[in-house]
Design a protein around this motif. Sequence first.
Motif: not given
Lengths: 335, 316, 508
Positions: A57, A153-155, A248, A251-252, A254, A256-259, A261, A263, A266, B70, B77, B99, B162-163
Motif C-alpha cells: 500500500a 474512458t475505458r480501463p 499502479i 498492480r491493478l 490495468s 484506470q484512466p479515472a484514477l 485525483l 493522490y 496524500e 475510481t 488495500d 485487479a 462511463q467505465t
Amino acid sequence: MTTVSEASEKKPARGLAEGGAYQKLLAFASLIMLLIGFSIASPNFMQTSNMIAILQATSVNGVLAIAATLVIITGGIDLSVGTLMTFCAVIAGVVLTYLGMPLLLGVIAAIGAGALCGLISGTFVAKMKIPPFIATLGMMLILKGLSLVISGTRPIYFNDTPGFDLISRGSLIGEVFPALPIPNGVLILFIMAGVAAYILGRTVLGRYAFALGSNEEAVRLSGVNTDMWKMRIYALAGGICGIGGILIASRLNSAQPALGLGYELEAIAAVVIGGTSLSGGRGTILGTLIGALIMAVLTNGLRVLSVAQEWQTVVTGVIIILAVYADMVRRGKTG
Amino acid sequence: MFTRRFLMGALSAVALMGPASVAHAADELYVPLVSKGFQHQFWQAVKQGAEQAATEMGVRITFEGPDNETMVDRQIDMLAAALANKPAALGFAALDSQAAIPLLRQAHKAGIPVIAFDSGVDSDIPLSTATTDNVAAASLAADKMAELIGGKGKVAVVAHDQTSRTGIDRRDGFVNRIKAEYPGIEVVTVQYGQGDHLKSTEVTKAILTANPDLAGIFGTNEGSAIGVVNGVQELGTAKDLVIIGYDSGKAQKDAIRNGLMAGAITQNPVGIGYETVKAAVMATKGETVPALIDTGFYYYDASNMDEPKISAVLYD
Amino acid sequence: MKQLVEMGGIDKFFPGVHALKGVQFDLEPGEVHALMGENGAGKSTLMKILSGIYPRDGGTLKIAGQDANPTSPSDAQDLGIGIIHQELSLMNDLTAAQNIFIGREPRKSFGRLDEAALNTQTAEIFASMNLALDPRALVGSLTIAKQQMIEIAKALSFKSKVLIMDEPTAALNDAEIAELFVIIRRLKAEGVGIVYISHKMDELKQIADRVTVMRDGEYVGTVAAADTPISQIIAMMVGREVKEEPLNVPDLGDAEVSLQVSGLTRGKDIQDVSFSVQKGEILGFAGLMGAGRTEVARAIFGADPKDAGEIRVHGKSVAIKTPTDAVKAGIGYLSEDRKHFGLATGMNVRDNVALASMDLFTGTGGALDEAQMESTAKSYIAQLGIRTPSDVQEVRLLSGGNQQKVVIAKWLLRDCDILIFDEPTRGIDVGAKSEIYKLLEELASEGKTIIVISSELPEIMRLSHRIAVMCEGRLTGILPGGKSTTQEDIMYLATQREAAMQVTGTVQ
C-alpha cells in the motif's frame, strides 16, 4: 585582527546537528511505536502477509511522495503527481496493449512521458514564471483529461503482455527467500528511494535543488542557470511519477484512466510528515519514506482494528497536524 | 515529546472509537464487507441491511469502501486489511475485478468463502452474487419513459460513470430498449456527471440548453437523478419534462412526491446487504448457496411509494 | 533627575549560552544614550529584554522608578517603550498610515474602518516630525529611509517615553541621516530618552550624550560621548586598539584595462555610464541612495537587462545577458543584501563556497566529489580567515563579516578576476570591517580588479584608488583617491542634479 566570539558560533552548530539526527529518530520512533501499538491492540496486525500488504500500500504513494519531495525541496509544489501517474499508466497501456510493443518499451514510454510532462511543468514554472501551484494545478487537470481521452474512458488491461503484472506483484526477494515474499513493487520503491537520496545528497542536481529552495536569487546571482536546473528537477520528478504509473498499472493489471485525483494530496502529506519544509530548502527522502509508511501503517492498522471508516479519516488528519506541529516545536526550540 | 504525543493521539483515538471491535469474543463469526463506496446513501442502505442480517445471525461485520469509485487500488488495500483479520467469509463488490484477483485467490486458498454483491466480480471464485439486474431495471425505466411521453419525442440520459459495470448496464439497458421498442423516441445524448450532484446539475442544464424541446431525462443513479432535478429547477423552463431517476434517498423521494420527478427505479440495497451476509453465513456452515441472488428492483412513483412492499426498500 | 530606565545585574541564558552576564544600563529623560559593541556582544538581547521580547533570567528593571516586568512588546509599549528594529517590520502592501495604526485602527460603528481619521492622525504625527510624506503612500513604494521614518512615526504614535533605535542609519545616506538627527534632537528636547545602537563612530560624536560599551555579554563601561576619543571607545569594544592603516594608492602605470564599460543605459536608472578599471585597481563608487550604483553593477553582471552599452573584458567585447554569461567572463558580484541575494543561508559553508563552481566537483553522472569540496572549502577558510567551527556550519549562523568572506571565497573559487562589491561591510562590526578592507587590498595587489560600491564616505575614501561618483543615474565624475580628494568634493558631484548642473555653488 579581532576575536569574534567563537564560542557563540560553535554552540548553535552542535545543537543543529543534534536536531537533525533527533528528528529522523523521532519520525522513525513514531513509526515503530505505531507498529507496536497496533500489534498489542490486534493479534492479526503483526503477520507477514499484513506487513507485506502495508508495504504494498506504501509503494505507489511512496514513489509519488519521492517525486513531490524533489520539487518541494526547490521551494515549489507539484499537484500533478497523481494524474501524471495515471497518464503514464495509460501511455504504457497504449504502447503495450493497443500497439502490442514489448514490455520494456512500454516501461520506457511511461517514464519518458512522465519526464516530458515534468519538463513541461518545469518550463511553465521556470521560463514562463507561472507559480508552481498554478502551473501544476493546470497540468493536473490537463493530464486527467488527456488520460480519459487517450484511453477512450475505458480501463486498458494488460492481459496480452505476459509478465507485466509481475513488475509489481511478482517477488524477486520471495524467490530467494521464500519466507519473505516482498513484492517487486516494494523493492522498486526502496530502490527509487535510494536513487533519489543519492541524487539529492551526492549530485549537483540535488545540491542545486536545496540551493534553489534556500535562496533562488542568490543561486541565480552566482551565475547558475537556475531555470535549466529547475526544469531538470521537475523532469526528474515527472520521470519518477512515470515509474509510479507503471507500479499502479502493474498492480491493478490495468490502466484506470479515472484514477489519480487526490493522490497528490496524500503524497504531499507523506512528504510533510517526513519533515520536509513546504517552503523549500530542507527535507530528506528517508523522512518521506517514513512519512509514507506512517500513513500506510495507520490506515491499515485502523482497518484491522475495525475502526469505523469515518473515524479513520479523522485520525489521519489529526496525525498529519500533530506530526507537522511536532516538527515546528522542535525547530522553534533548536533554531 | 513527539513520539509520546504522536502515539497517544493515535492510540487514544483508536481506543475511543474501537472499543466494540476489540472487546469482541474470538469465537464469533467475522464477515468483512468491502464495498465500492461508502458515503453515498445507497451504500449506507446496503450497510444497514448487512447489519440487520448480522444481528439476526449473531455474526460480526465491518463495512468499508473507498471515497469514490475510481480508487481501485485503495479498495485492494482494504481487501488486504480485511483478509489480515482472518475472516470467516468475505463480501466484496469489485470496482475492477481483474485487479482484485490475486487477493481473491489468496482468500480462496485460505478457504475463506467470498460472496460478491452489487455489480459482482468477474471471476469464478465468488460462491454467489447478490445483485440487481441492472439491464432489466433500466429497460423498465425506458418502458416507463415511453409510456409517460406518449411514445415519441427526444430524451437524454445523465449517467454516473462511463467505465463501471452499473454505469454501462443502466445506460445500455435504457438506450437499447428505446432503440428496439420505441422508434418514435430518439435518445439525443448521453452525458456523464460522475454521480456528483453538482456536476450532474451542470450537465443537465447544458443538455436542456442544447435541446429545449426535450421530453424526458433518465438519471442513472441517485446523484445523477438529483442533479437532473436541480438542473431543471434552476433553469426553470422545462416544466413538463419527464424525469425518471434511479435508487432513492430523501431528495429523490421528495422530488417524486412534489411531482418534479415522474418516478424512479429502486434497487433493494437493504436486501443486497442482507442477502450478502446471509449467503456468507450459509457458506461458512457448508450449506449450498445459489450462484445468483437477484435482490430485485421496482419502479415507484407517487402512487405506490407508500406501499409497504416499496417503502421497505426505499432509504432516506 | 528621575531615570527613565534603570537596569541592573541583568542575566540571560540561552540553551548552552550565558548571553548576558550581570549587565547594567540606565537612561535619563532627554538623553541619547548610545549602546555599542561588536555583533554578538549582547546589545540586541539587552534591548529585547527591555522591550518585552525576552524575559530576563536575573537582575532588576525599573521604568520611571517603578519595578517593571514587561512580558510582551505590547506590555512594553504600554510602559512607554518603543523599539525600531534594524530589519524593518512594515507591511509593504499597506499604506504608511495603515502601517502606523496597525492593530488599533480608528473605527466607526459595526467595525467599519475610519480611513479619514486614520490619515488625519498620521498626518499630524508626520507634521510633528516635520516629515513631508503622504499618509496614503504605499510603504513598498517608498525608499528605505522613508520607511525608517515611518517606523519612528509608529513608535511615536504610542507616546513612547523611551525609544530604542537599532542601527537606524544603516540604510540611510548622509542627507537622510541629517534629517533623522533633526528629529532625534526634537524628541530629546521633548524629554524622550533614546537608546541608540550603531556601529558608526562619527555619528556618536554628533548625536550621543553617553556611550555604554558591551563585549561578550558583559558590561564594559559607560563614558561621556563628547570627551572620549573614538579610539578609546573602539578599544573598549574590541578589547584592544585597532589601528587605521593609511591608504596607499599604488602606481598602476599602464596596467591592462580589465573592464571597460561604455554607454551603459537603462531607462532613467542608468544614463550613459562609461568607465574603465585597471588590473589591480580598486574603483570606488560613491553617491546618494538611489543614485544608480547598484543598478550599474547589476546591469554589468546581467542580473537586470540593459537598454544599451558595451562591456569589454580584457579588451574583448562580451555579450552579457544573464549572470551565467557574466560569470563565464570572469565577473563576480557580491550583493549588498547577502541574506537575500548572496548566500543560500540554509546551506553550509562548503556548499556556498562551491555554489558558483559546481562543475569543478562534478564527476560522471552528476555525482559530487565531497572530499574535493571539503578540502577546497577548508583551504579558503584558512586563506581568508573565515571563523567557523567547521566547513559544514550553516552560513546563517556565521557573523556578517564571515558571511561576506564566504561570498568572496565563492567568487575566488570561480576564478573571477573582476569583483564587484556592493556595500561590502554593511552590517559588519568594526573589527571585522578592517579585515574586509585588508582582504580587498590584498586581492587588488594580487591583480584582481575590484569595484566597491559604498554609501559610507569614510569607507570609499579608505579603500578607493579612484572614486567614481554617481547622481540620479549619471556618472558625474571620477576623482583620484588618496588625500587630494575630500568628502566635500565627492558630495559636490553626488548632488549634481541635472537641473542644478549649471549652477556653481559650494556644498557643505
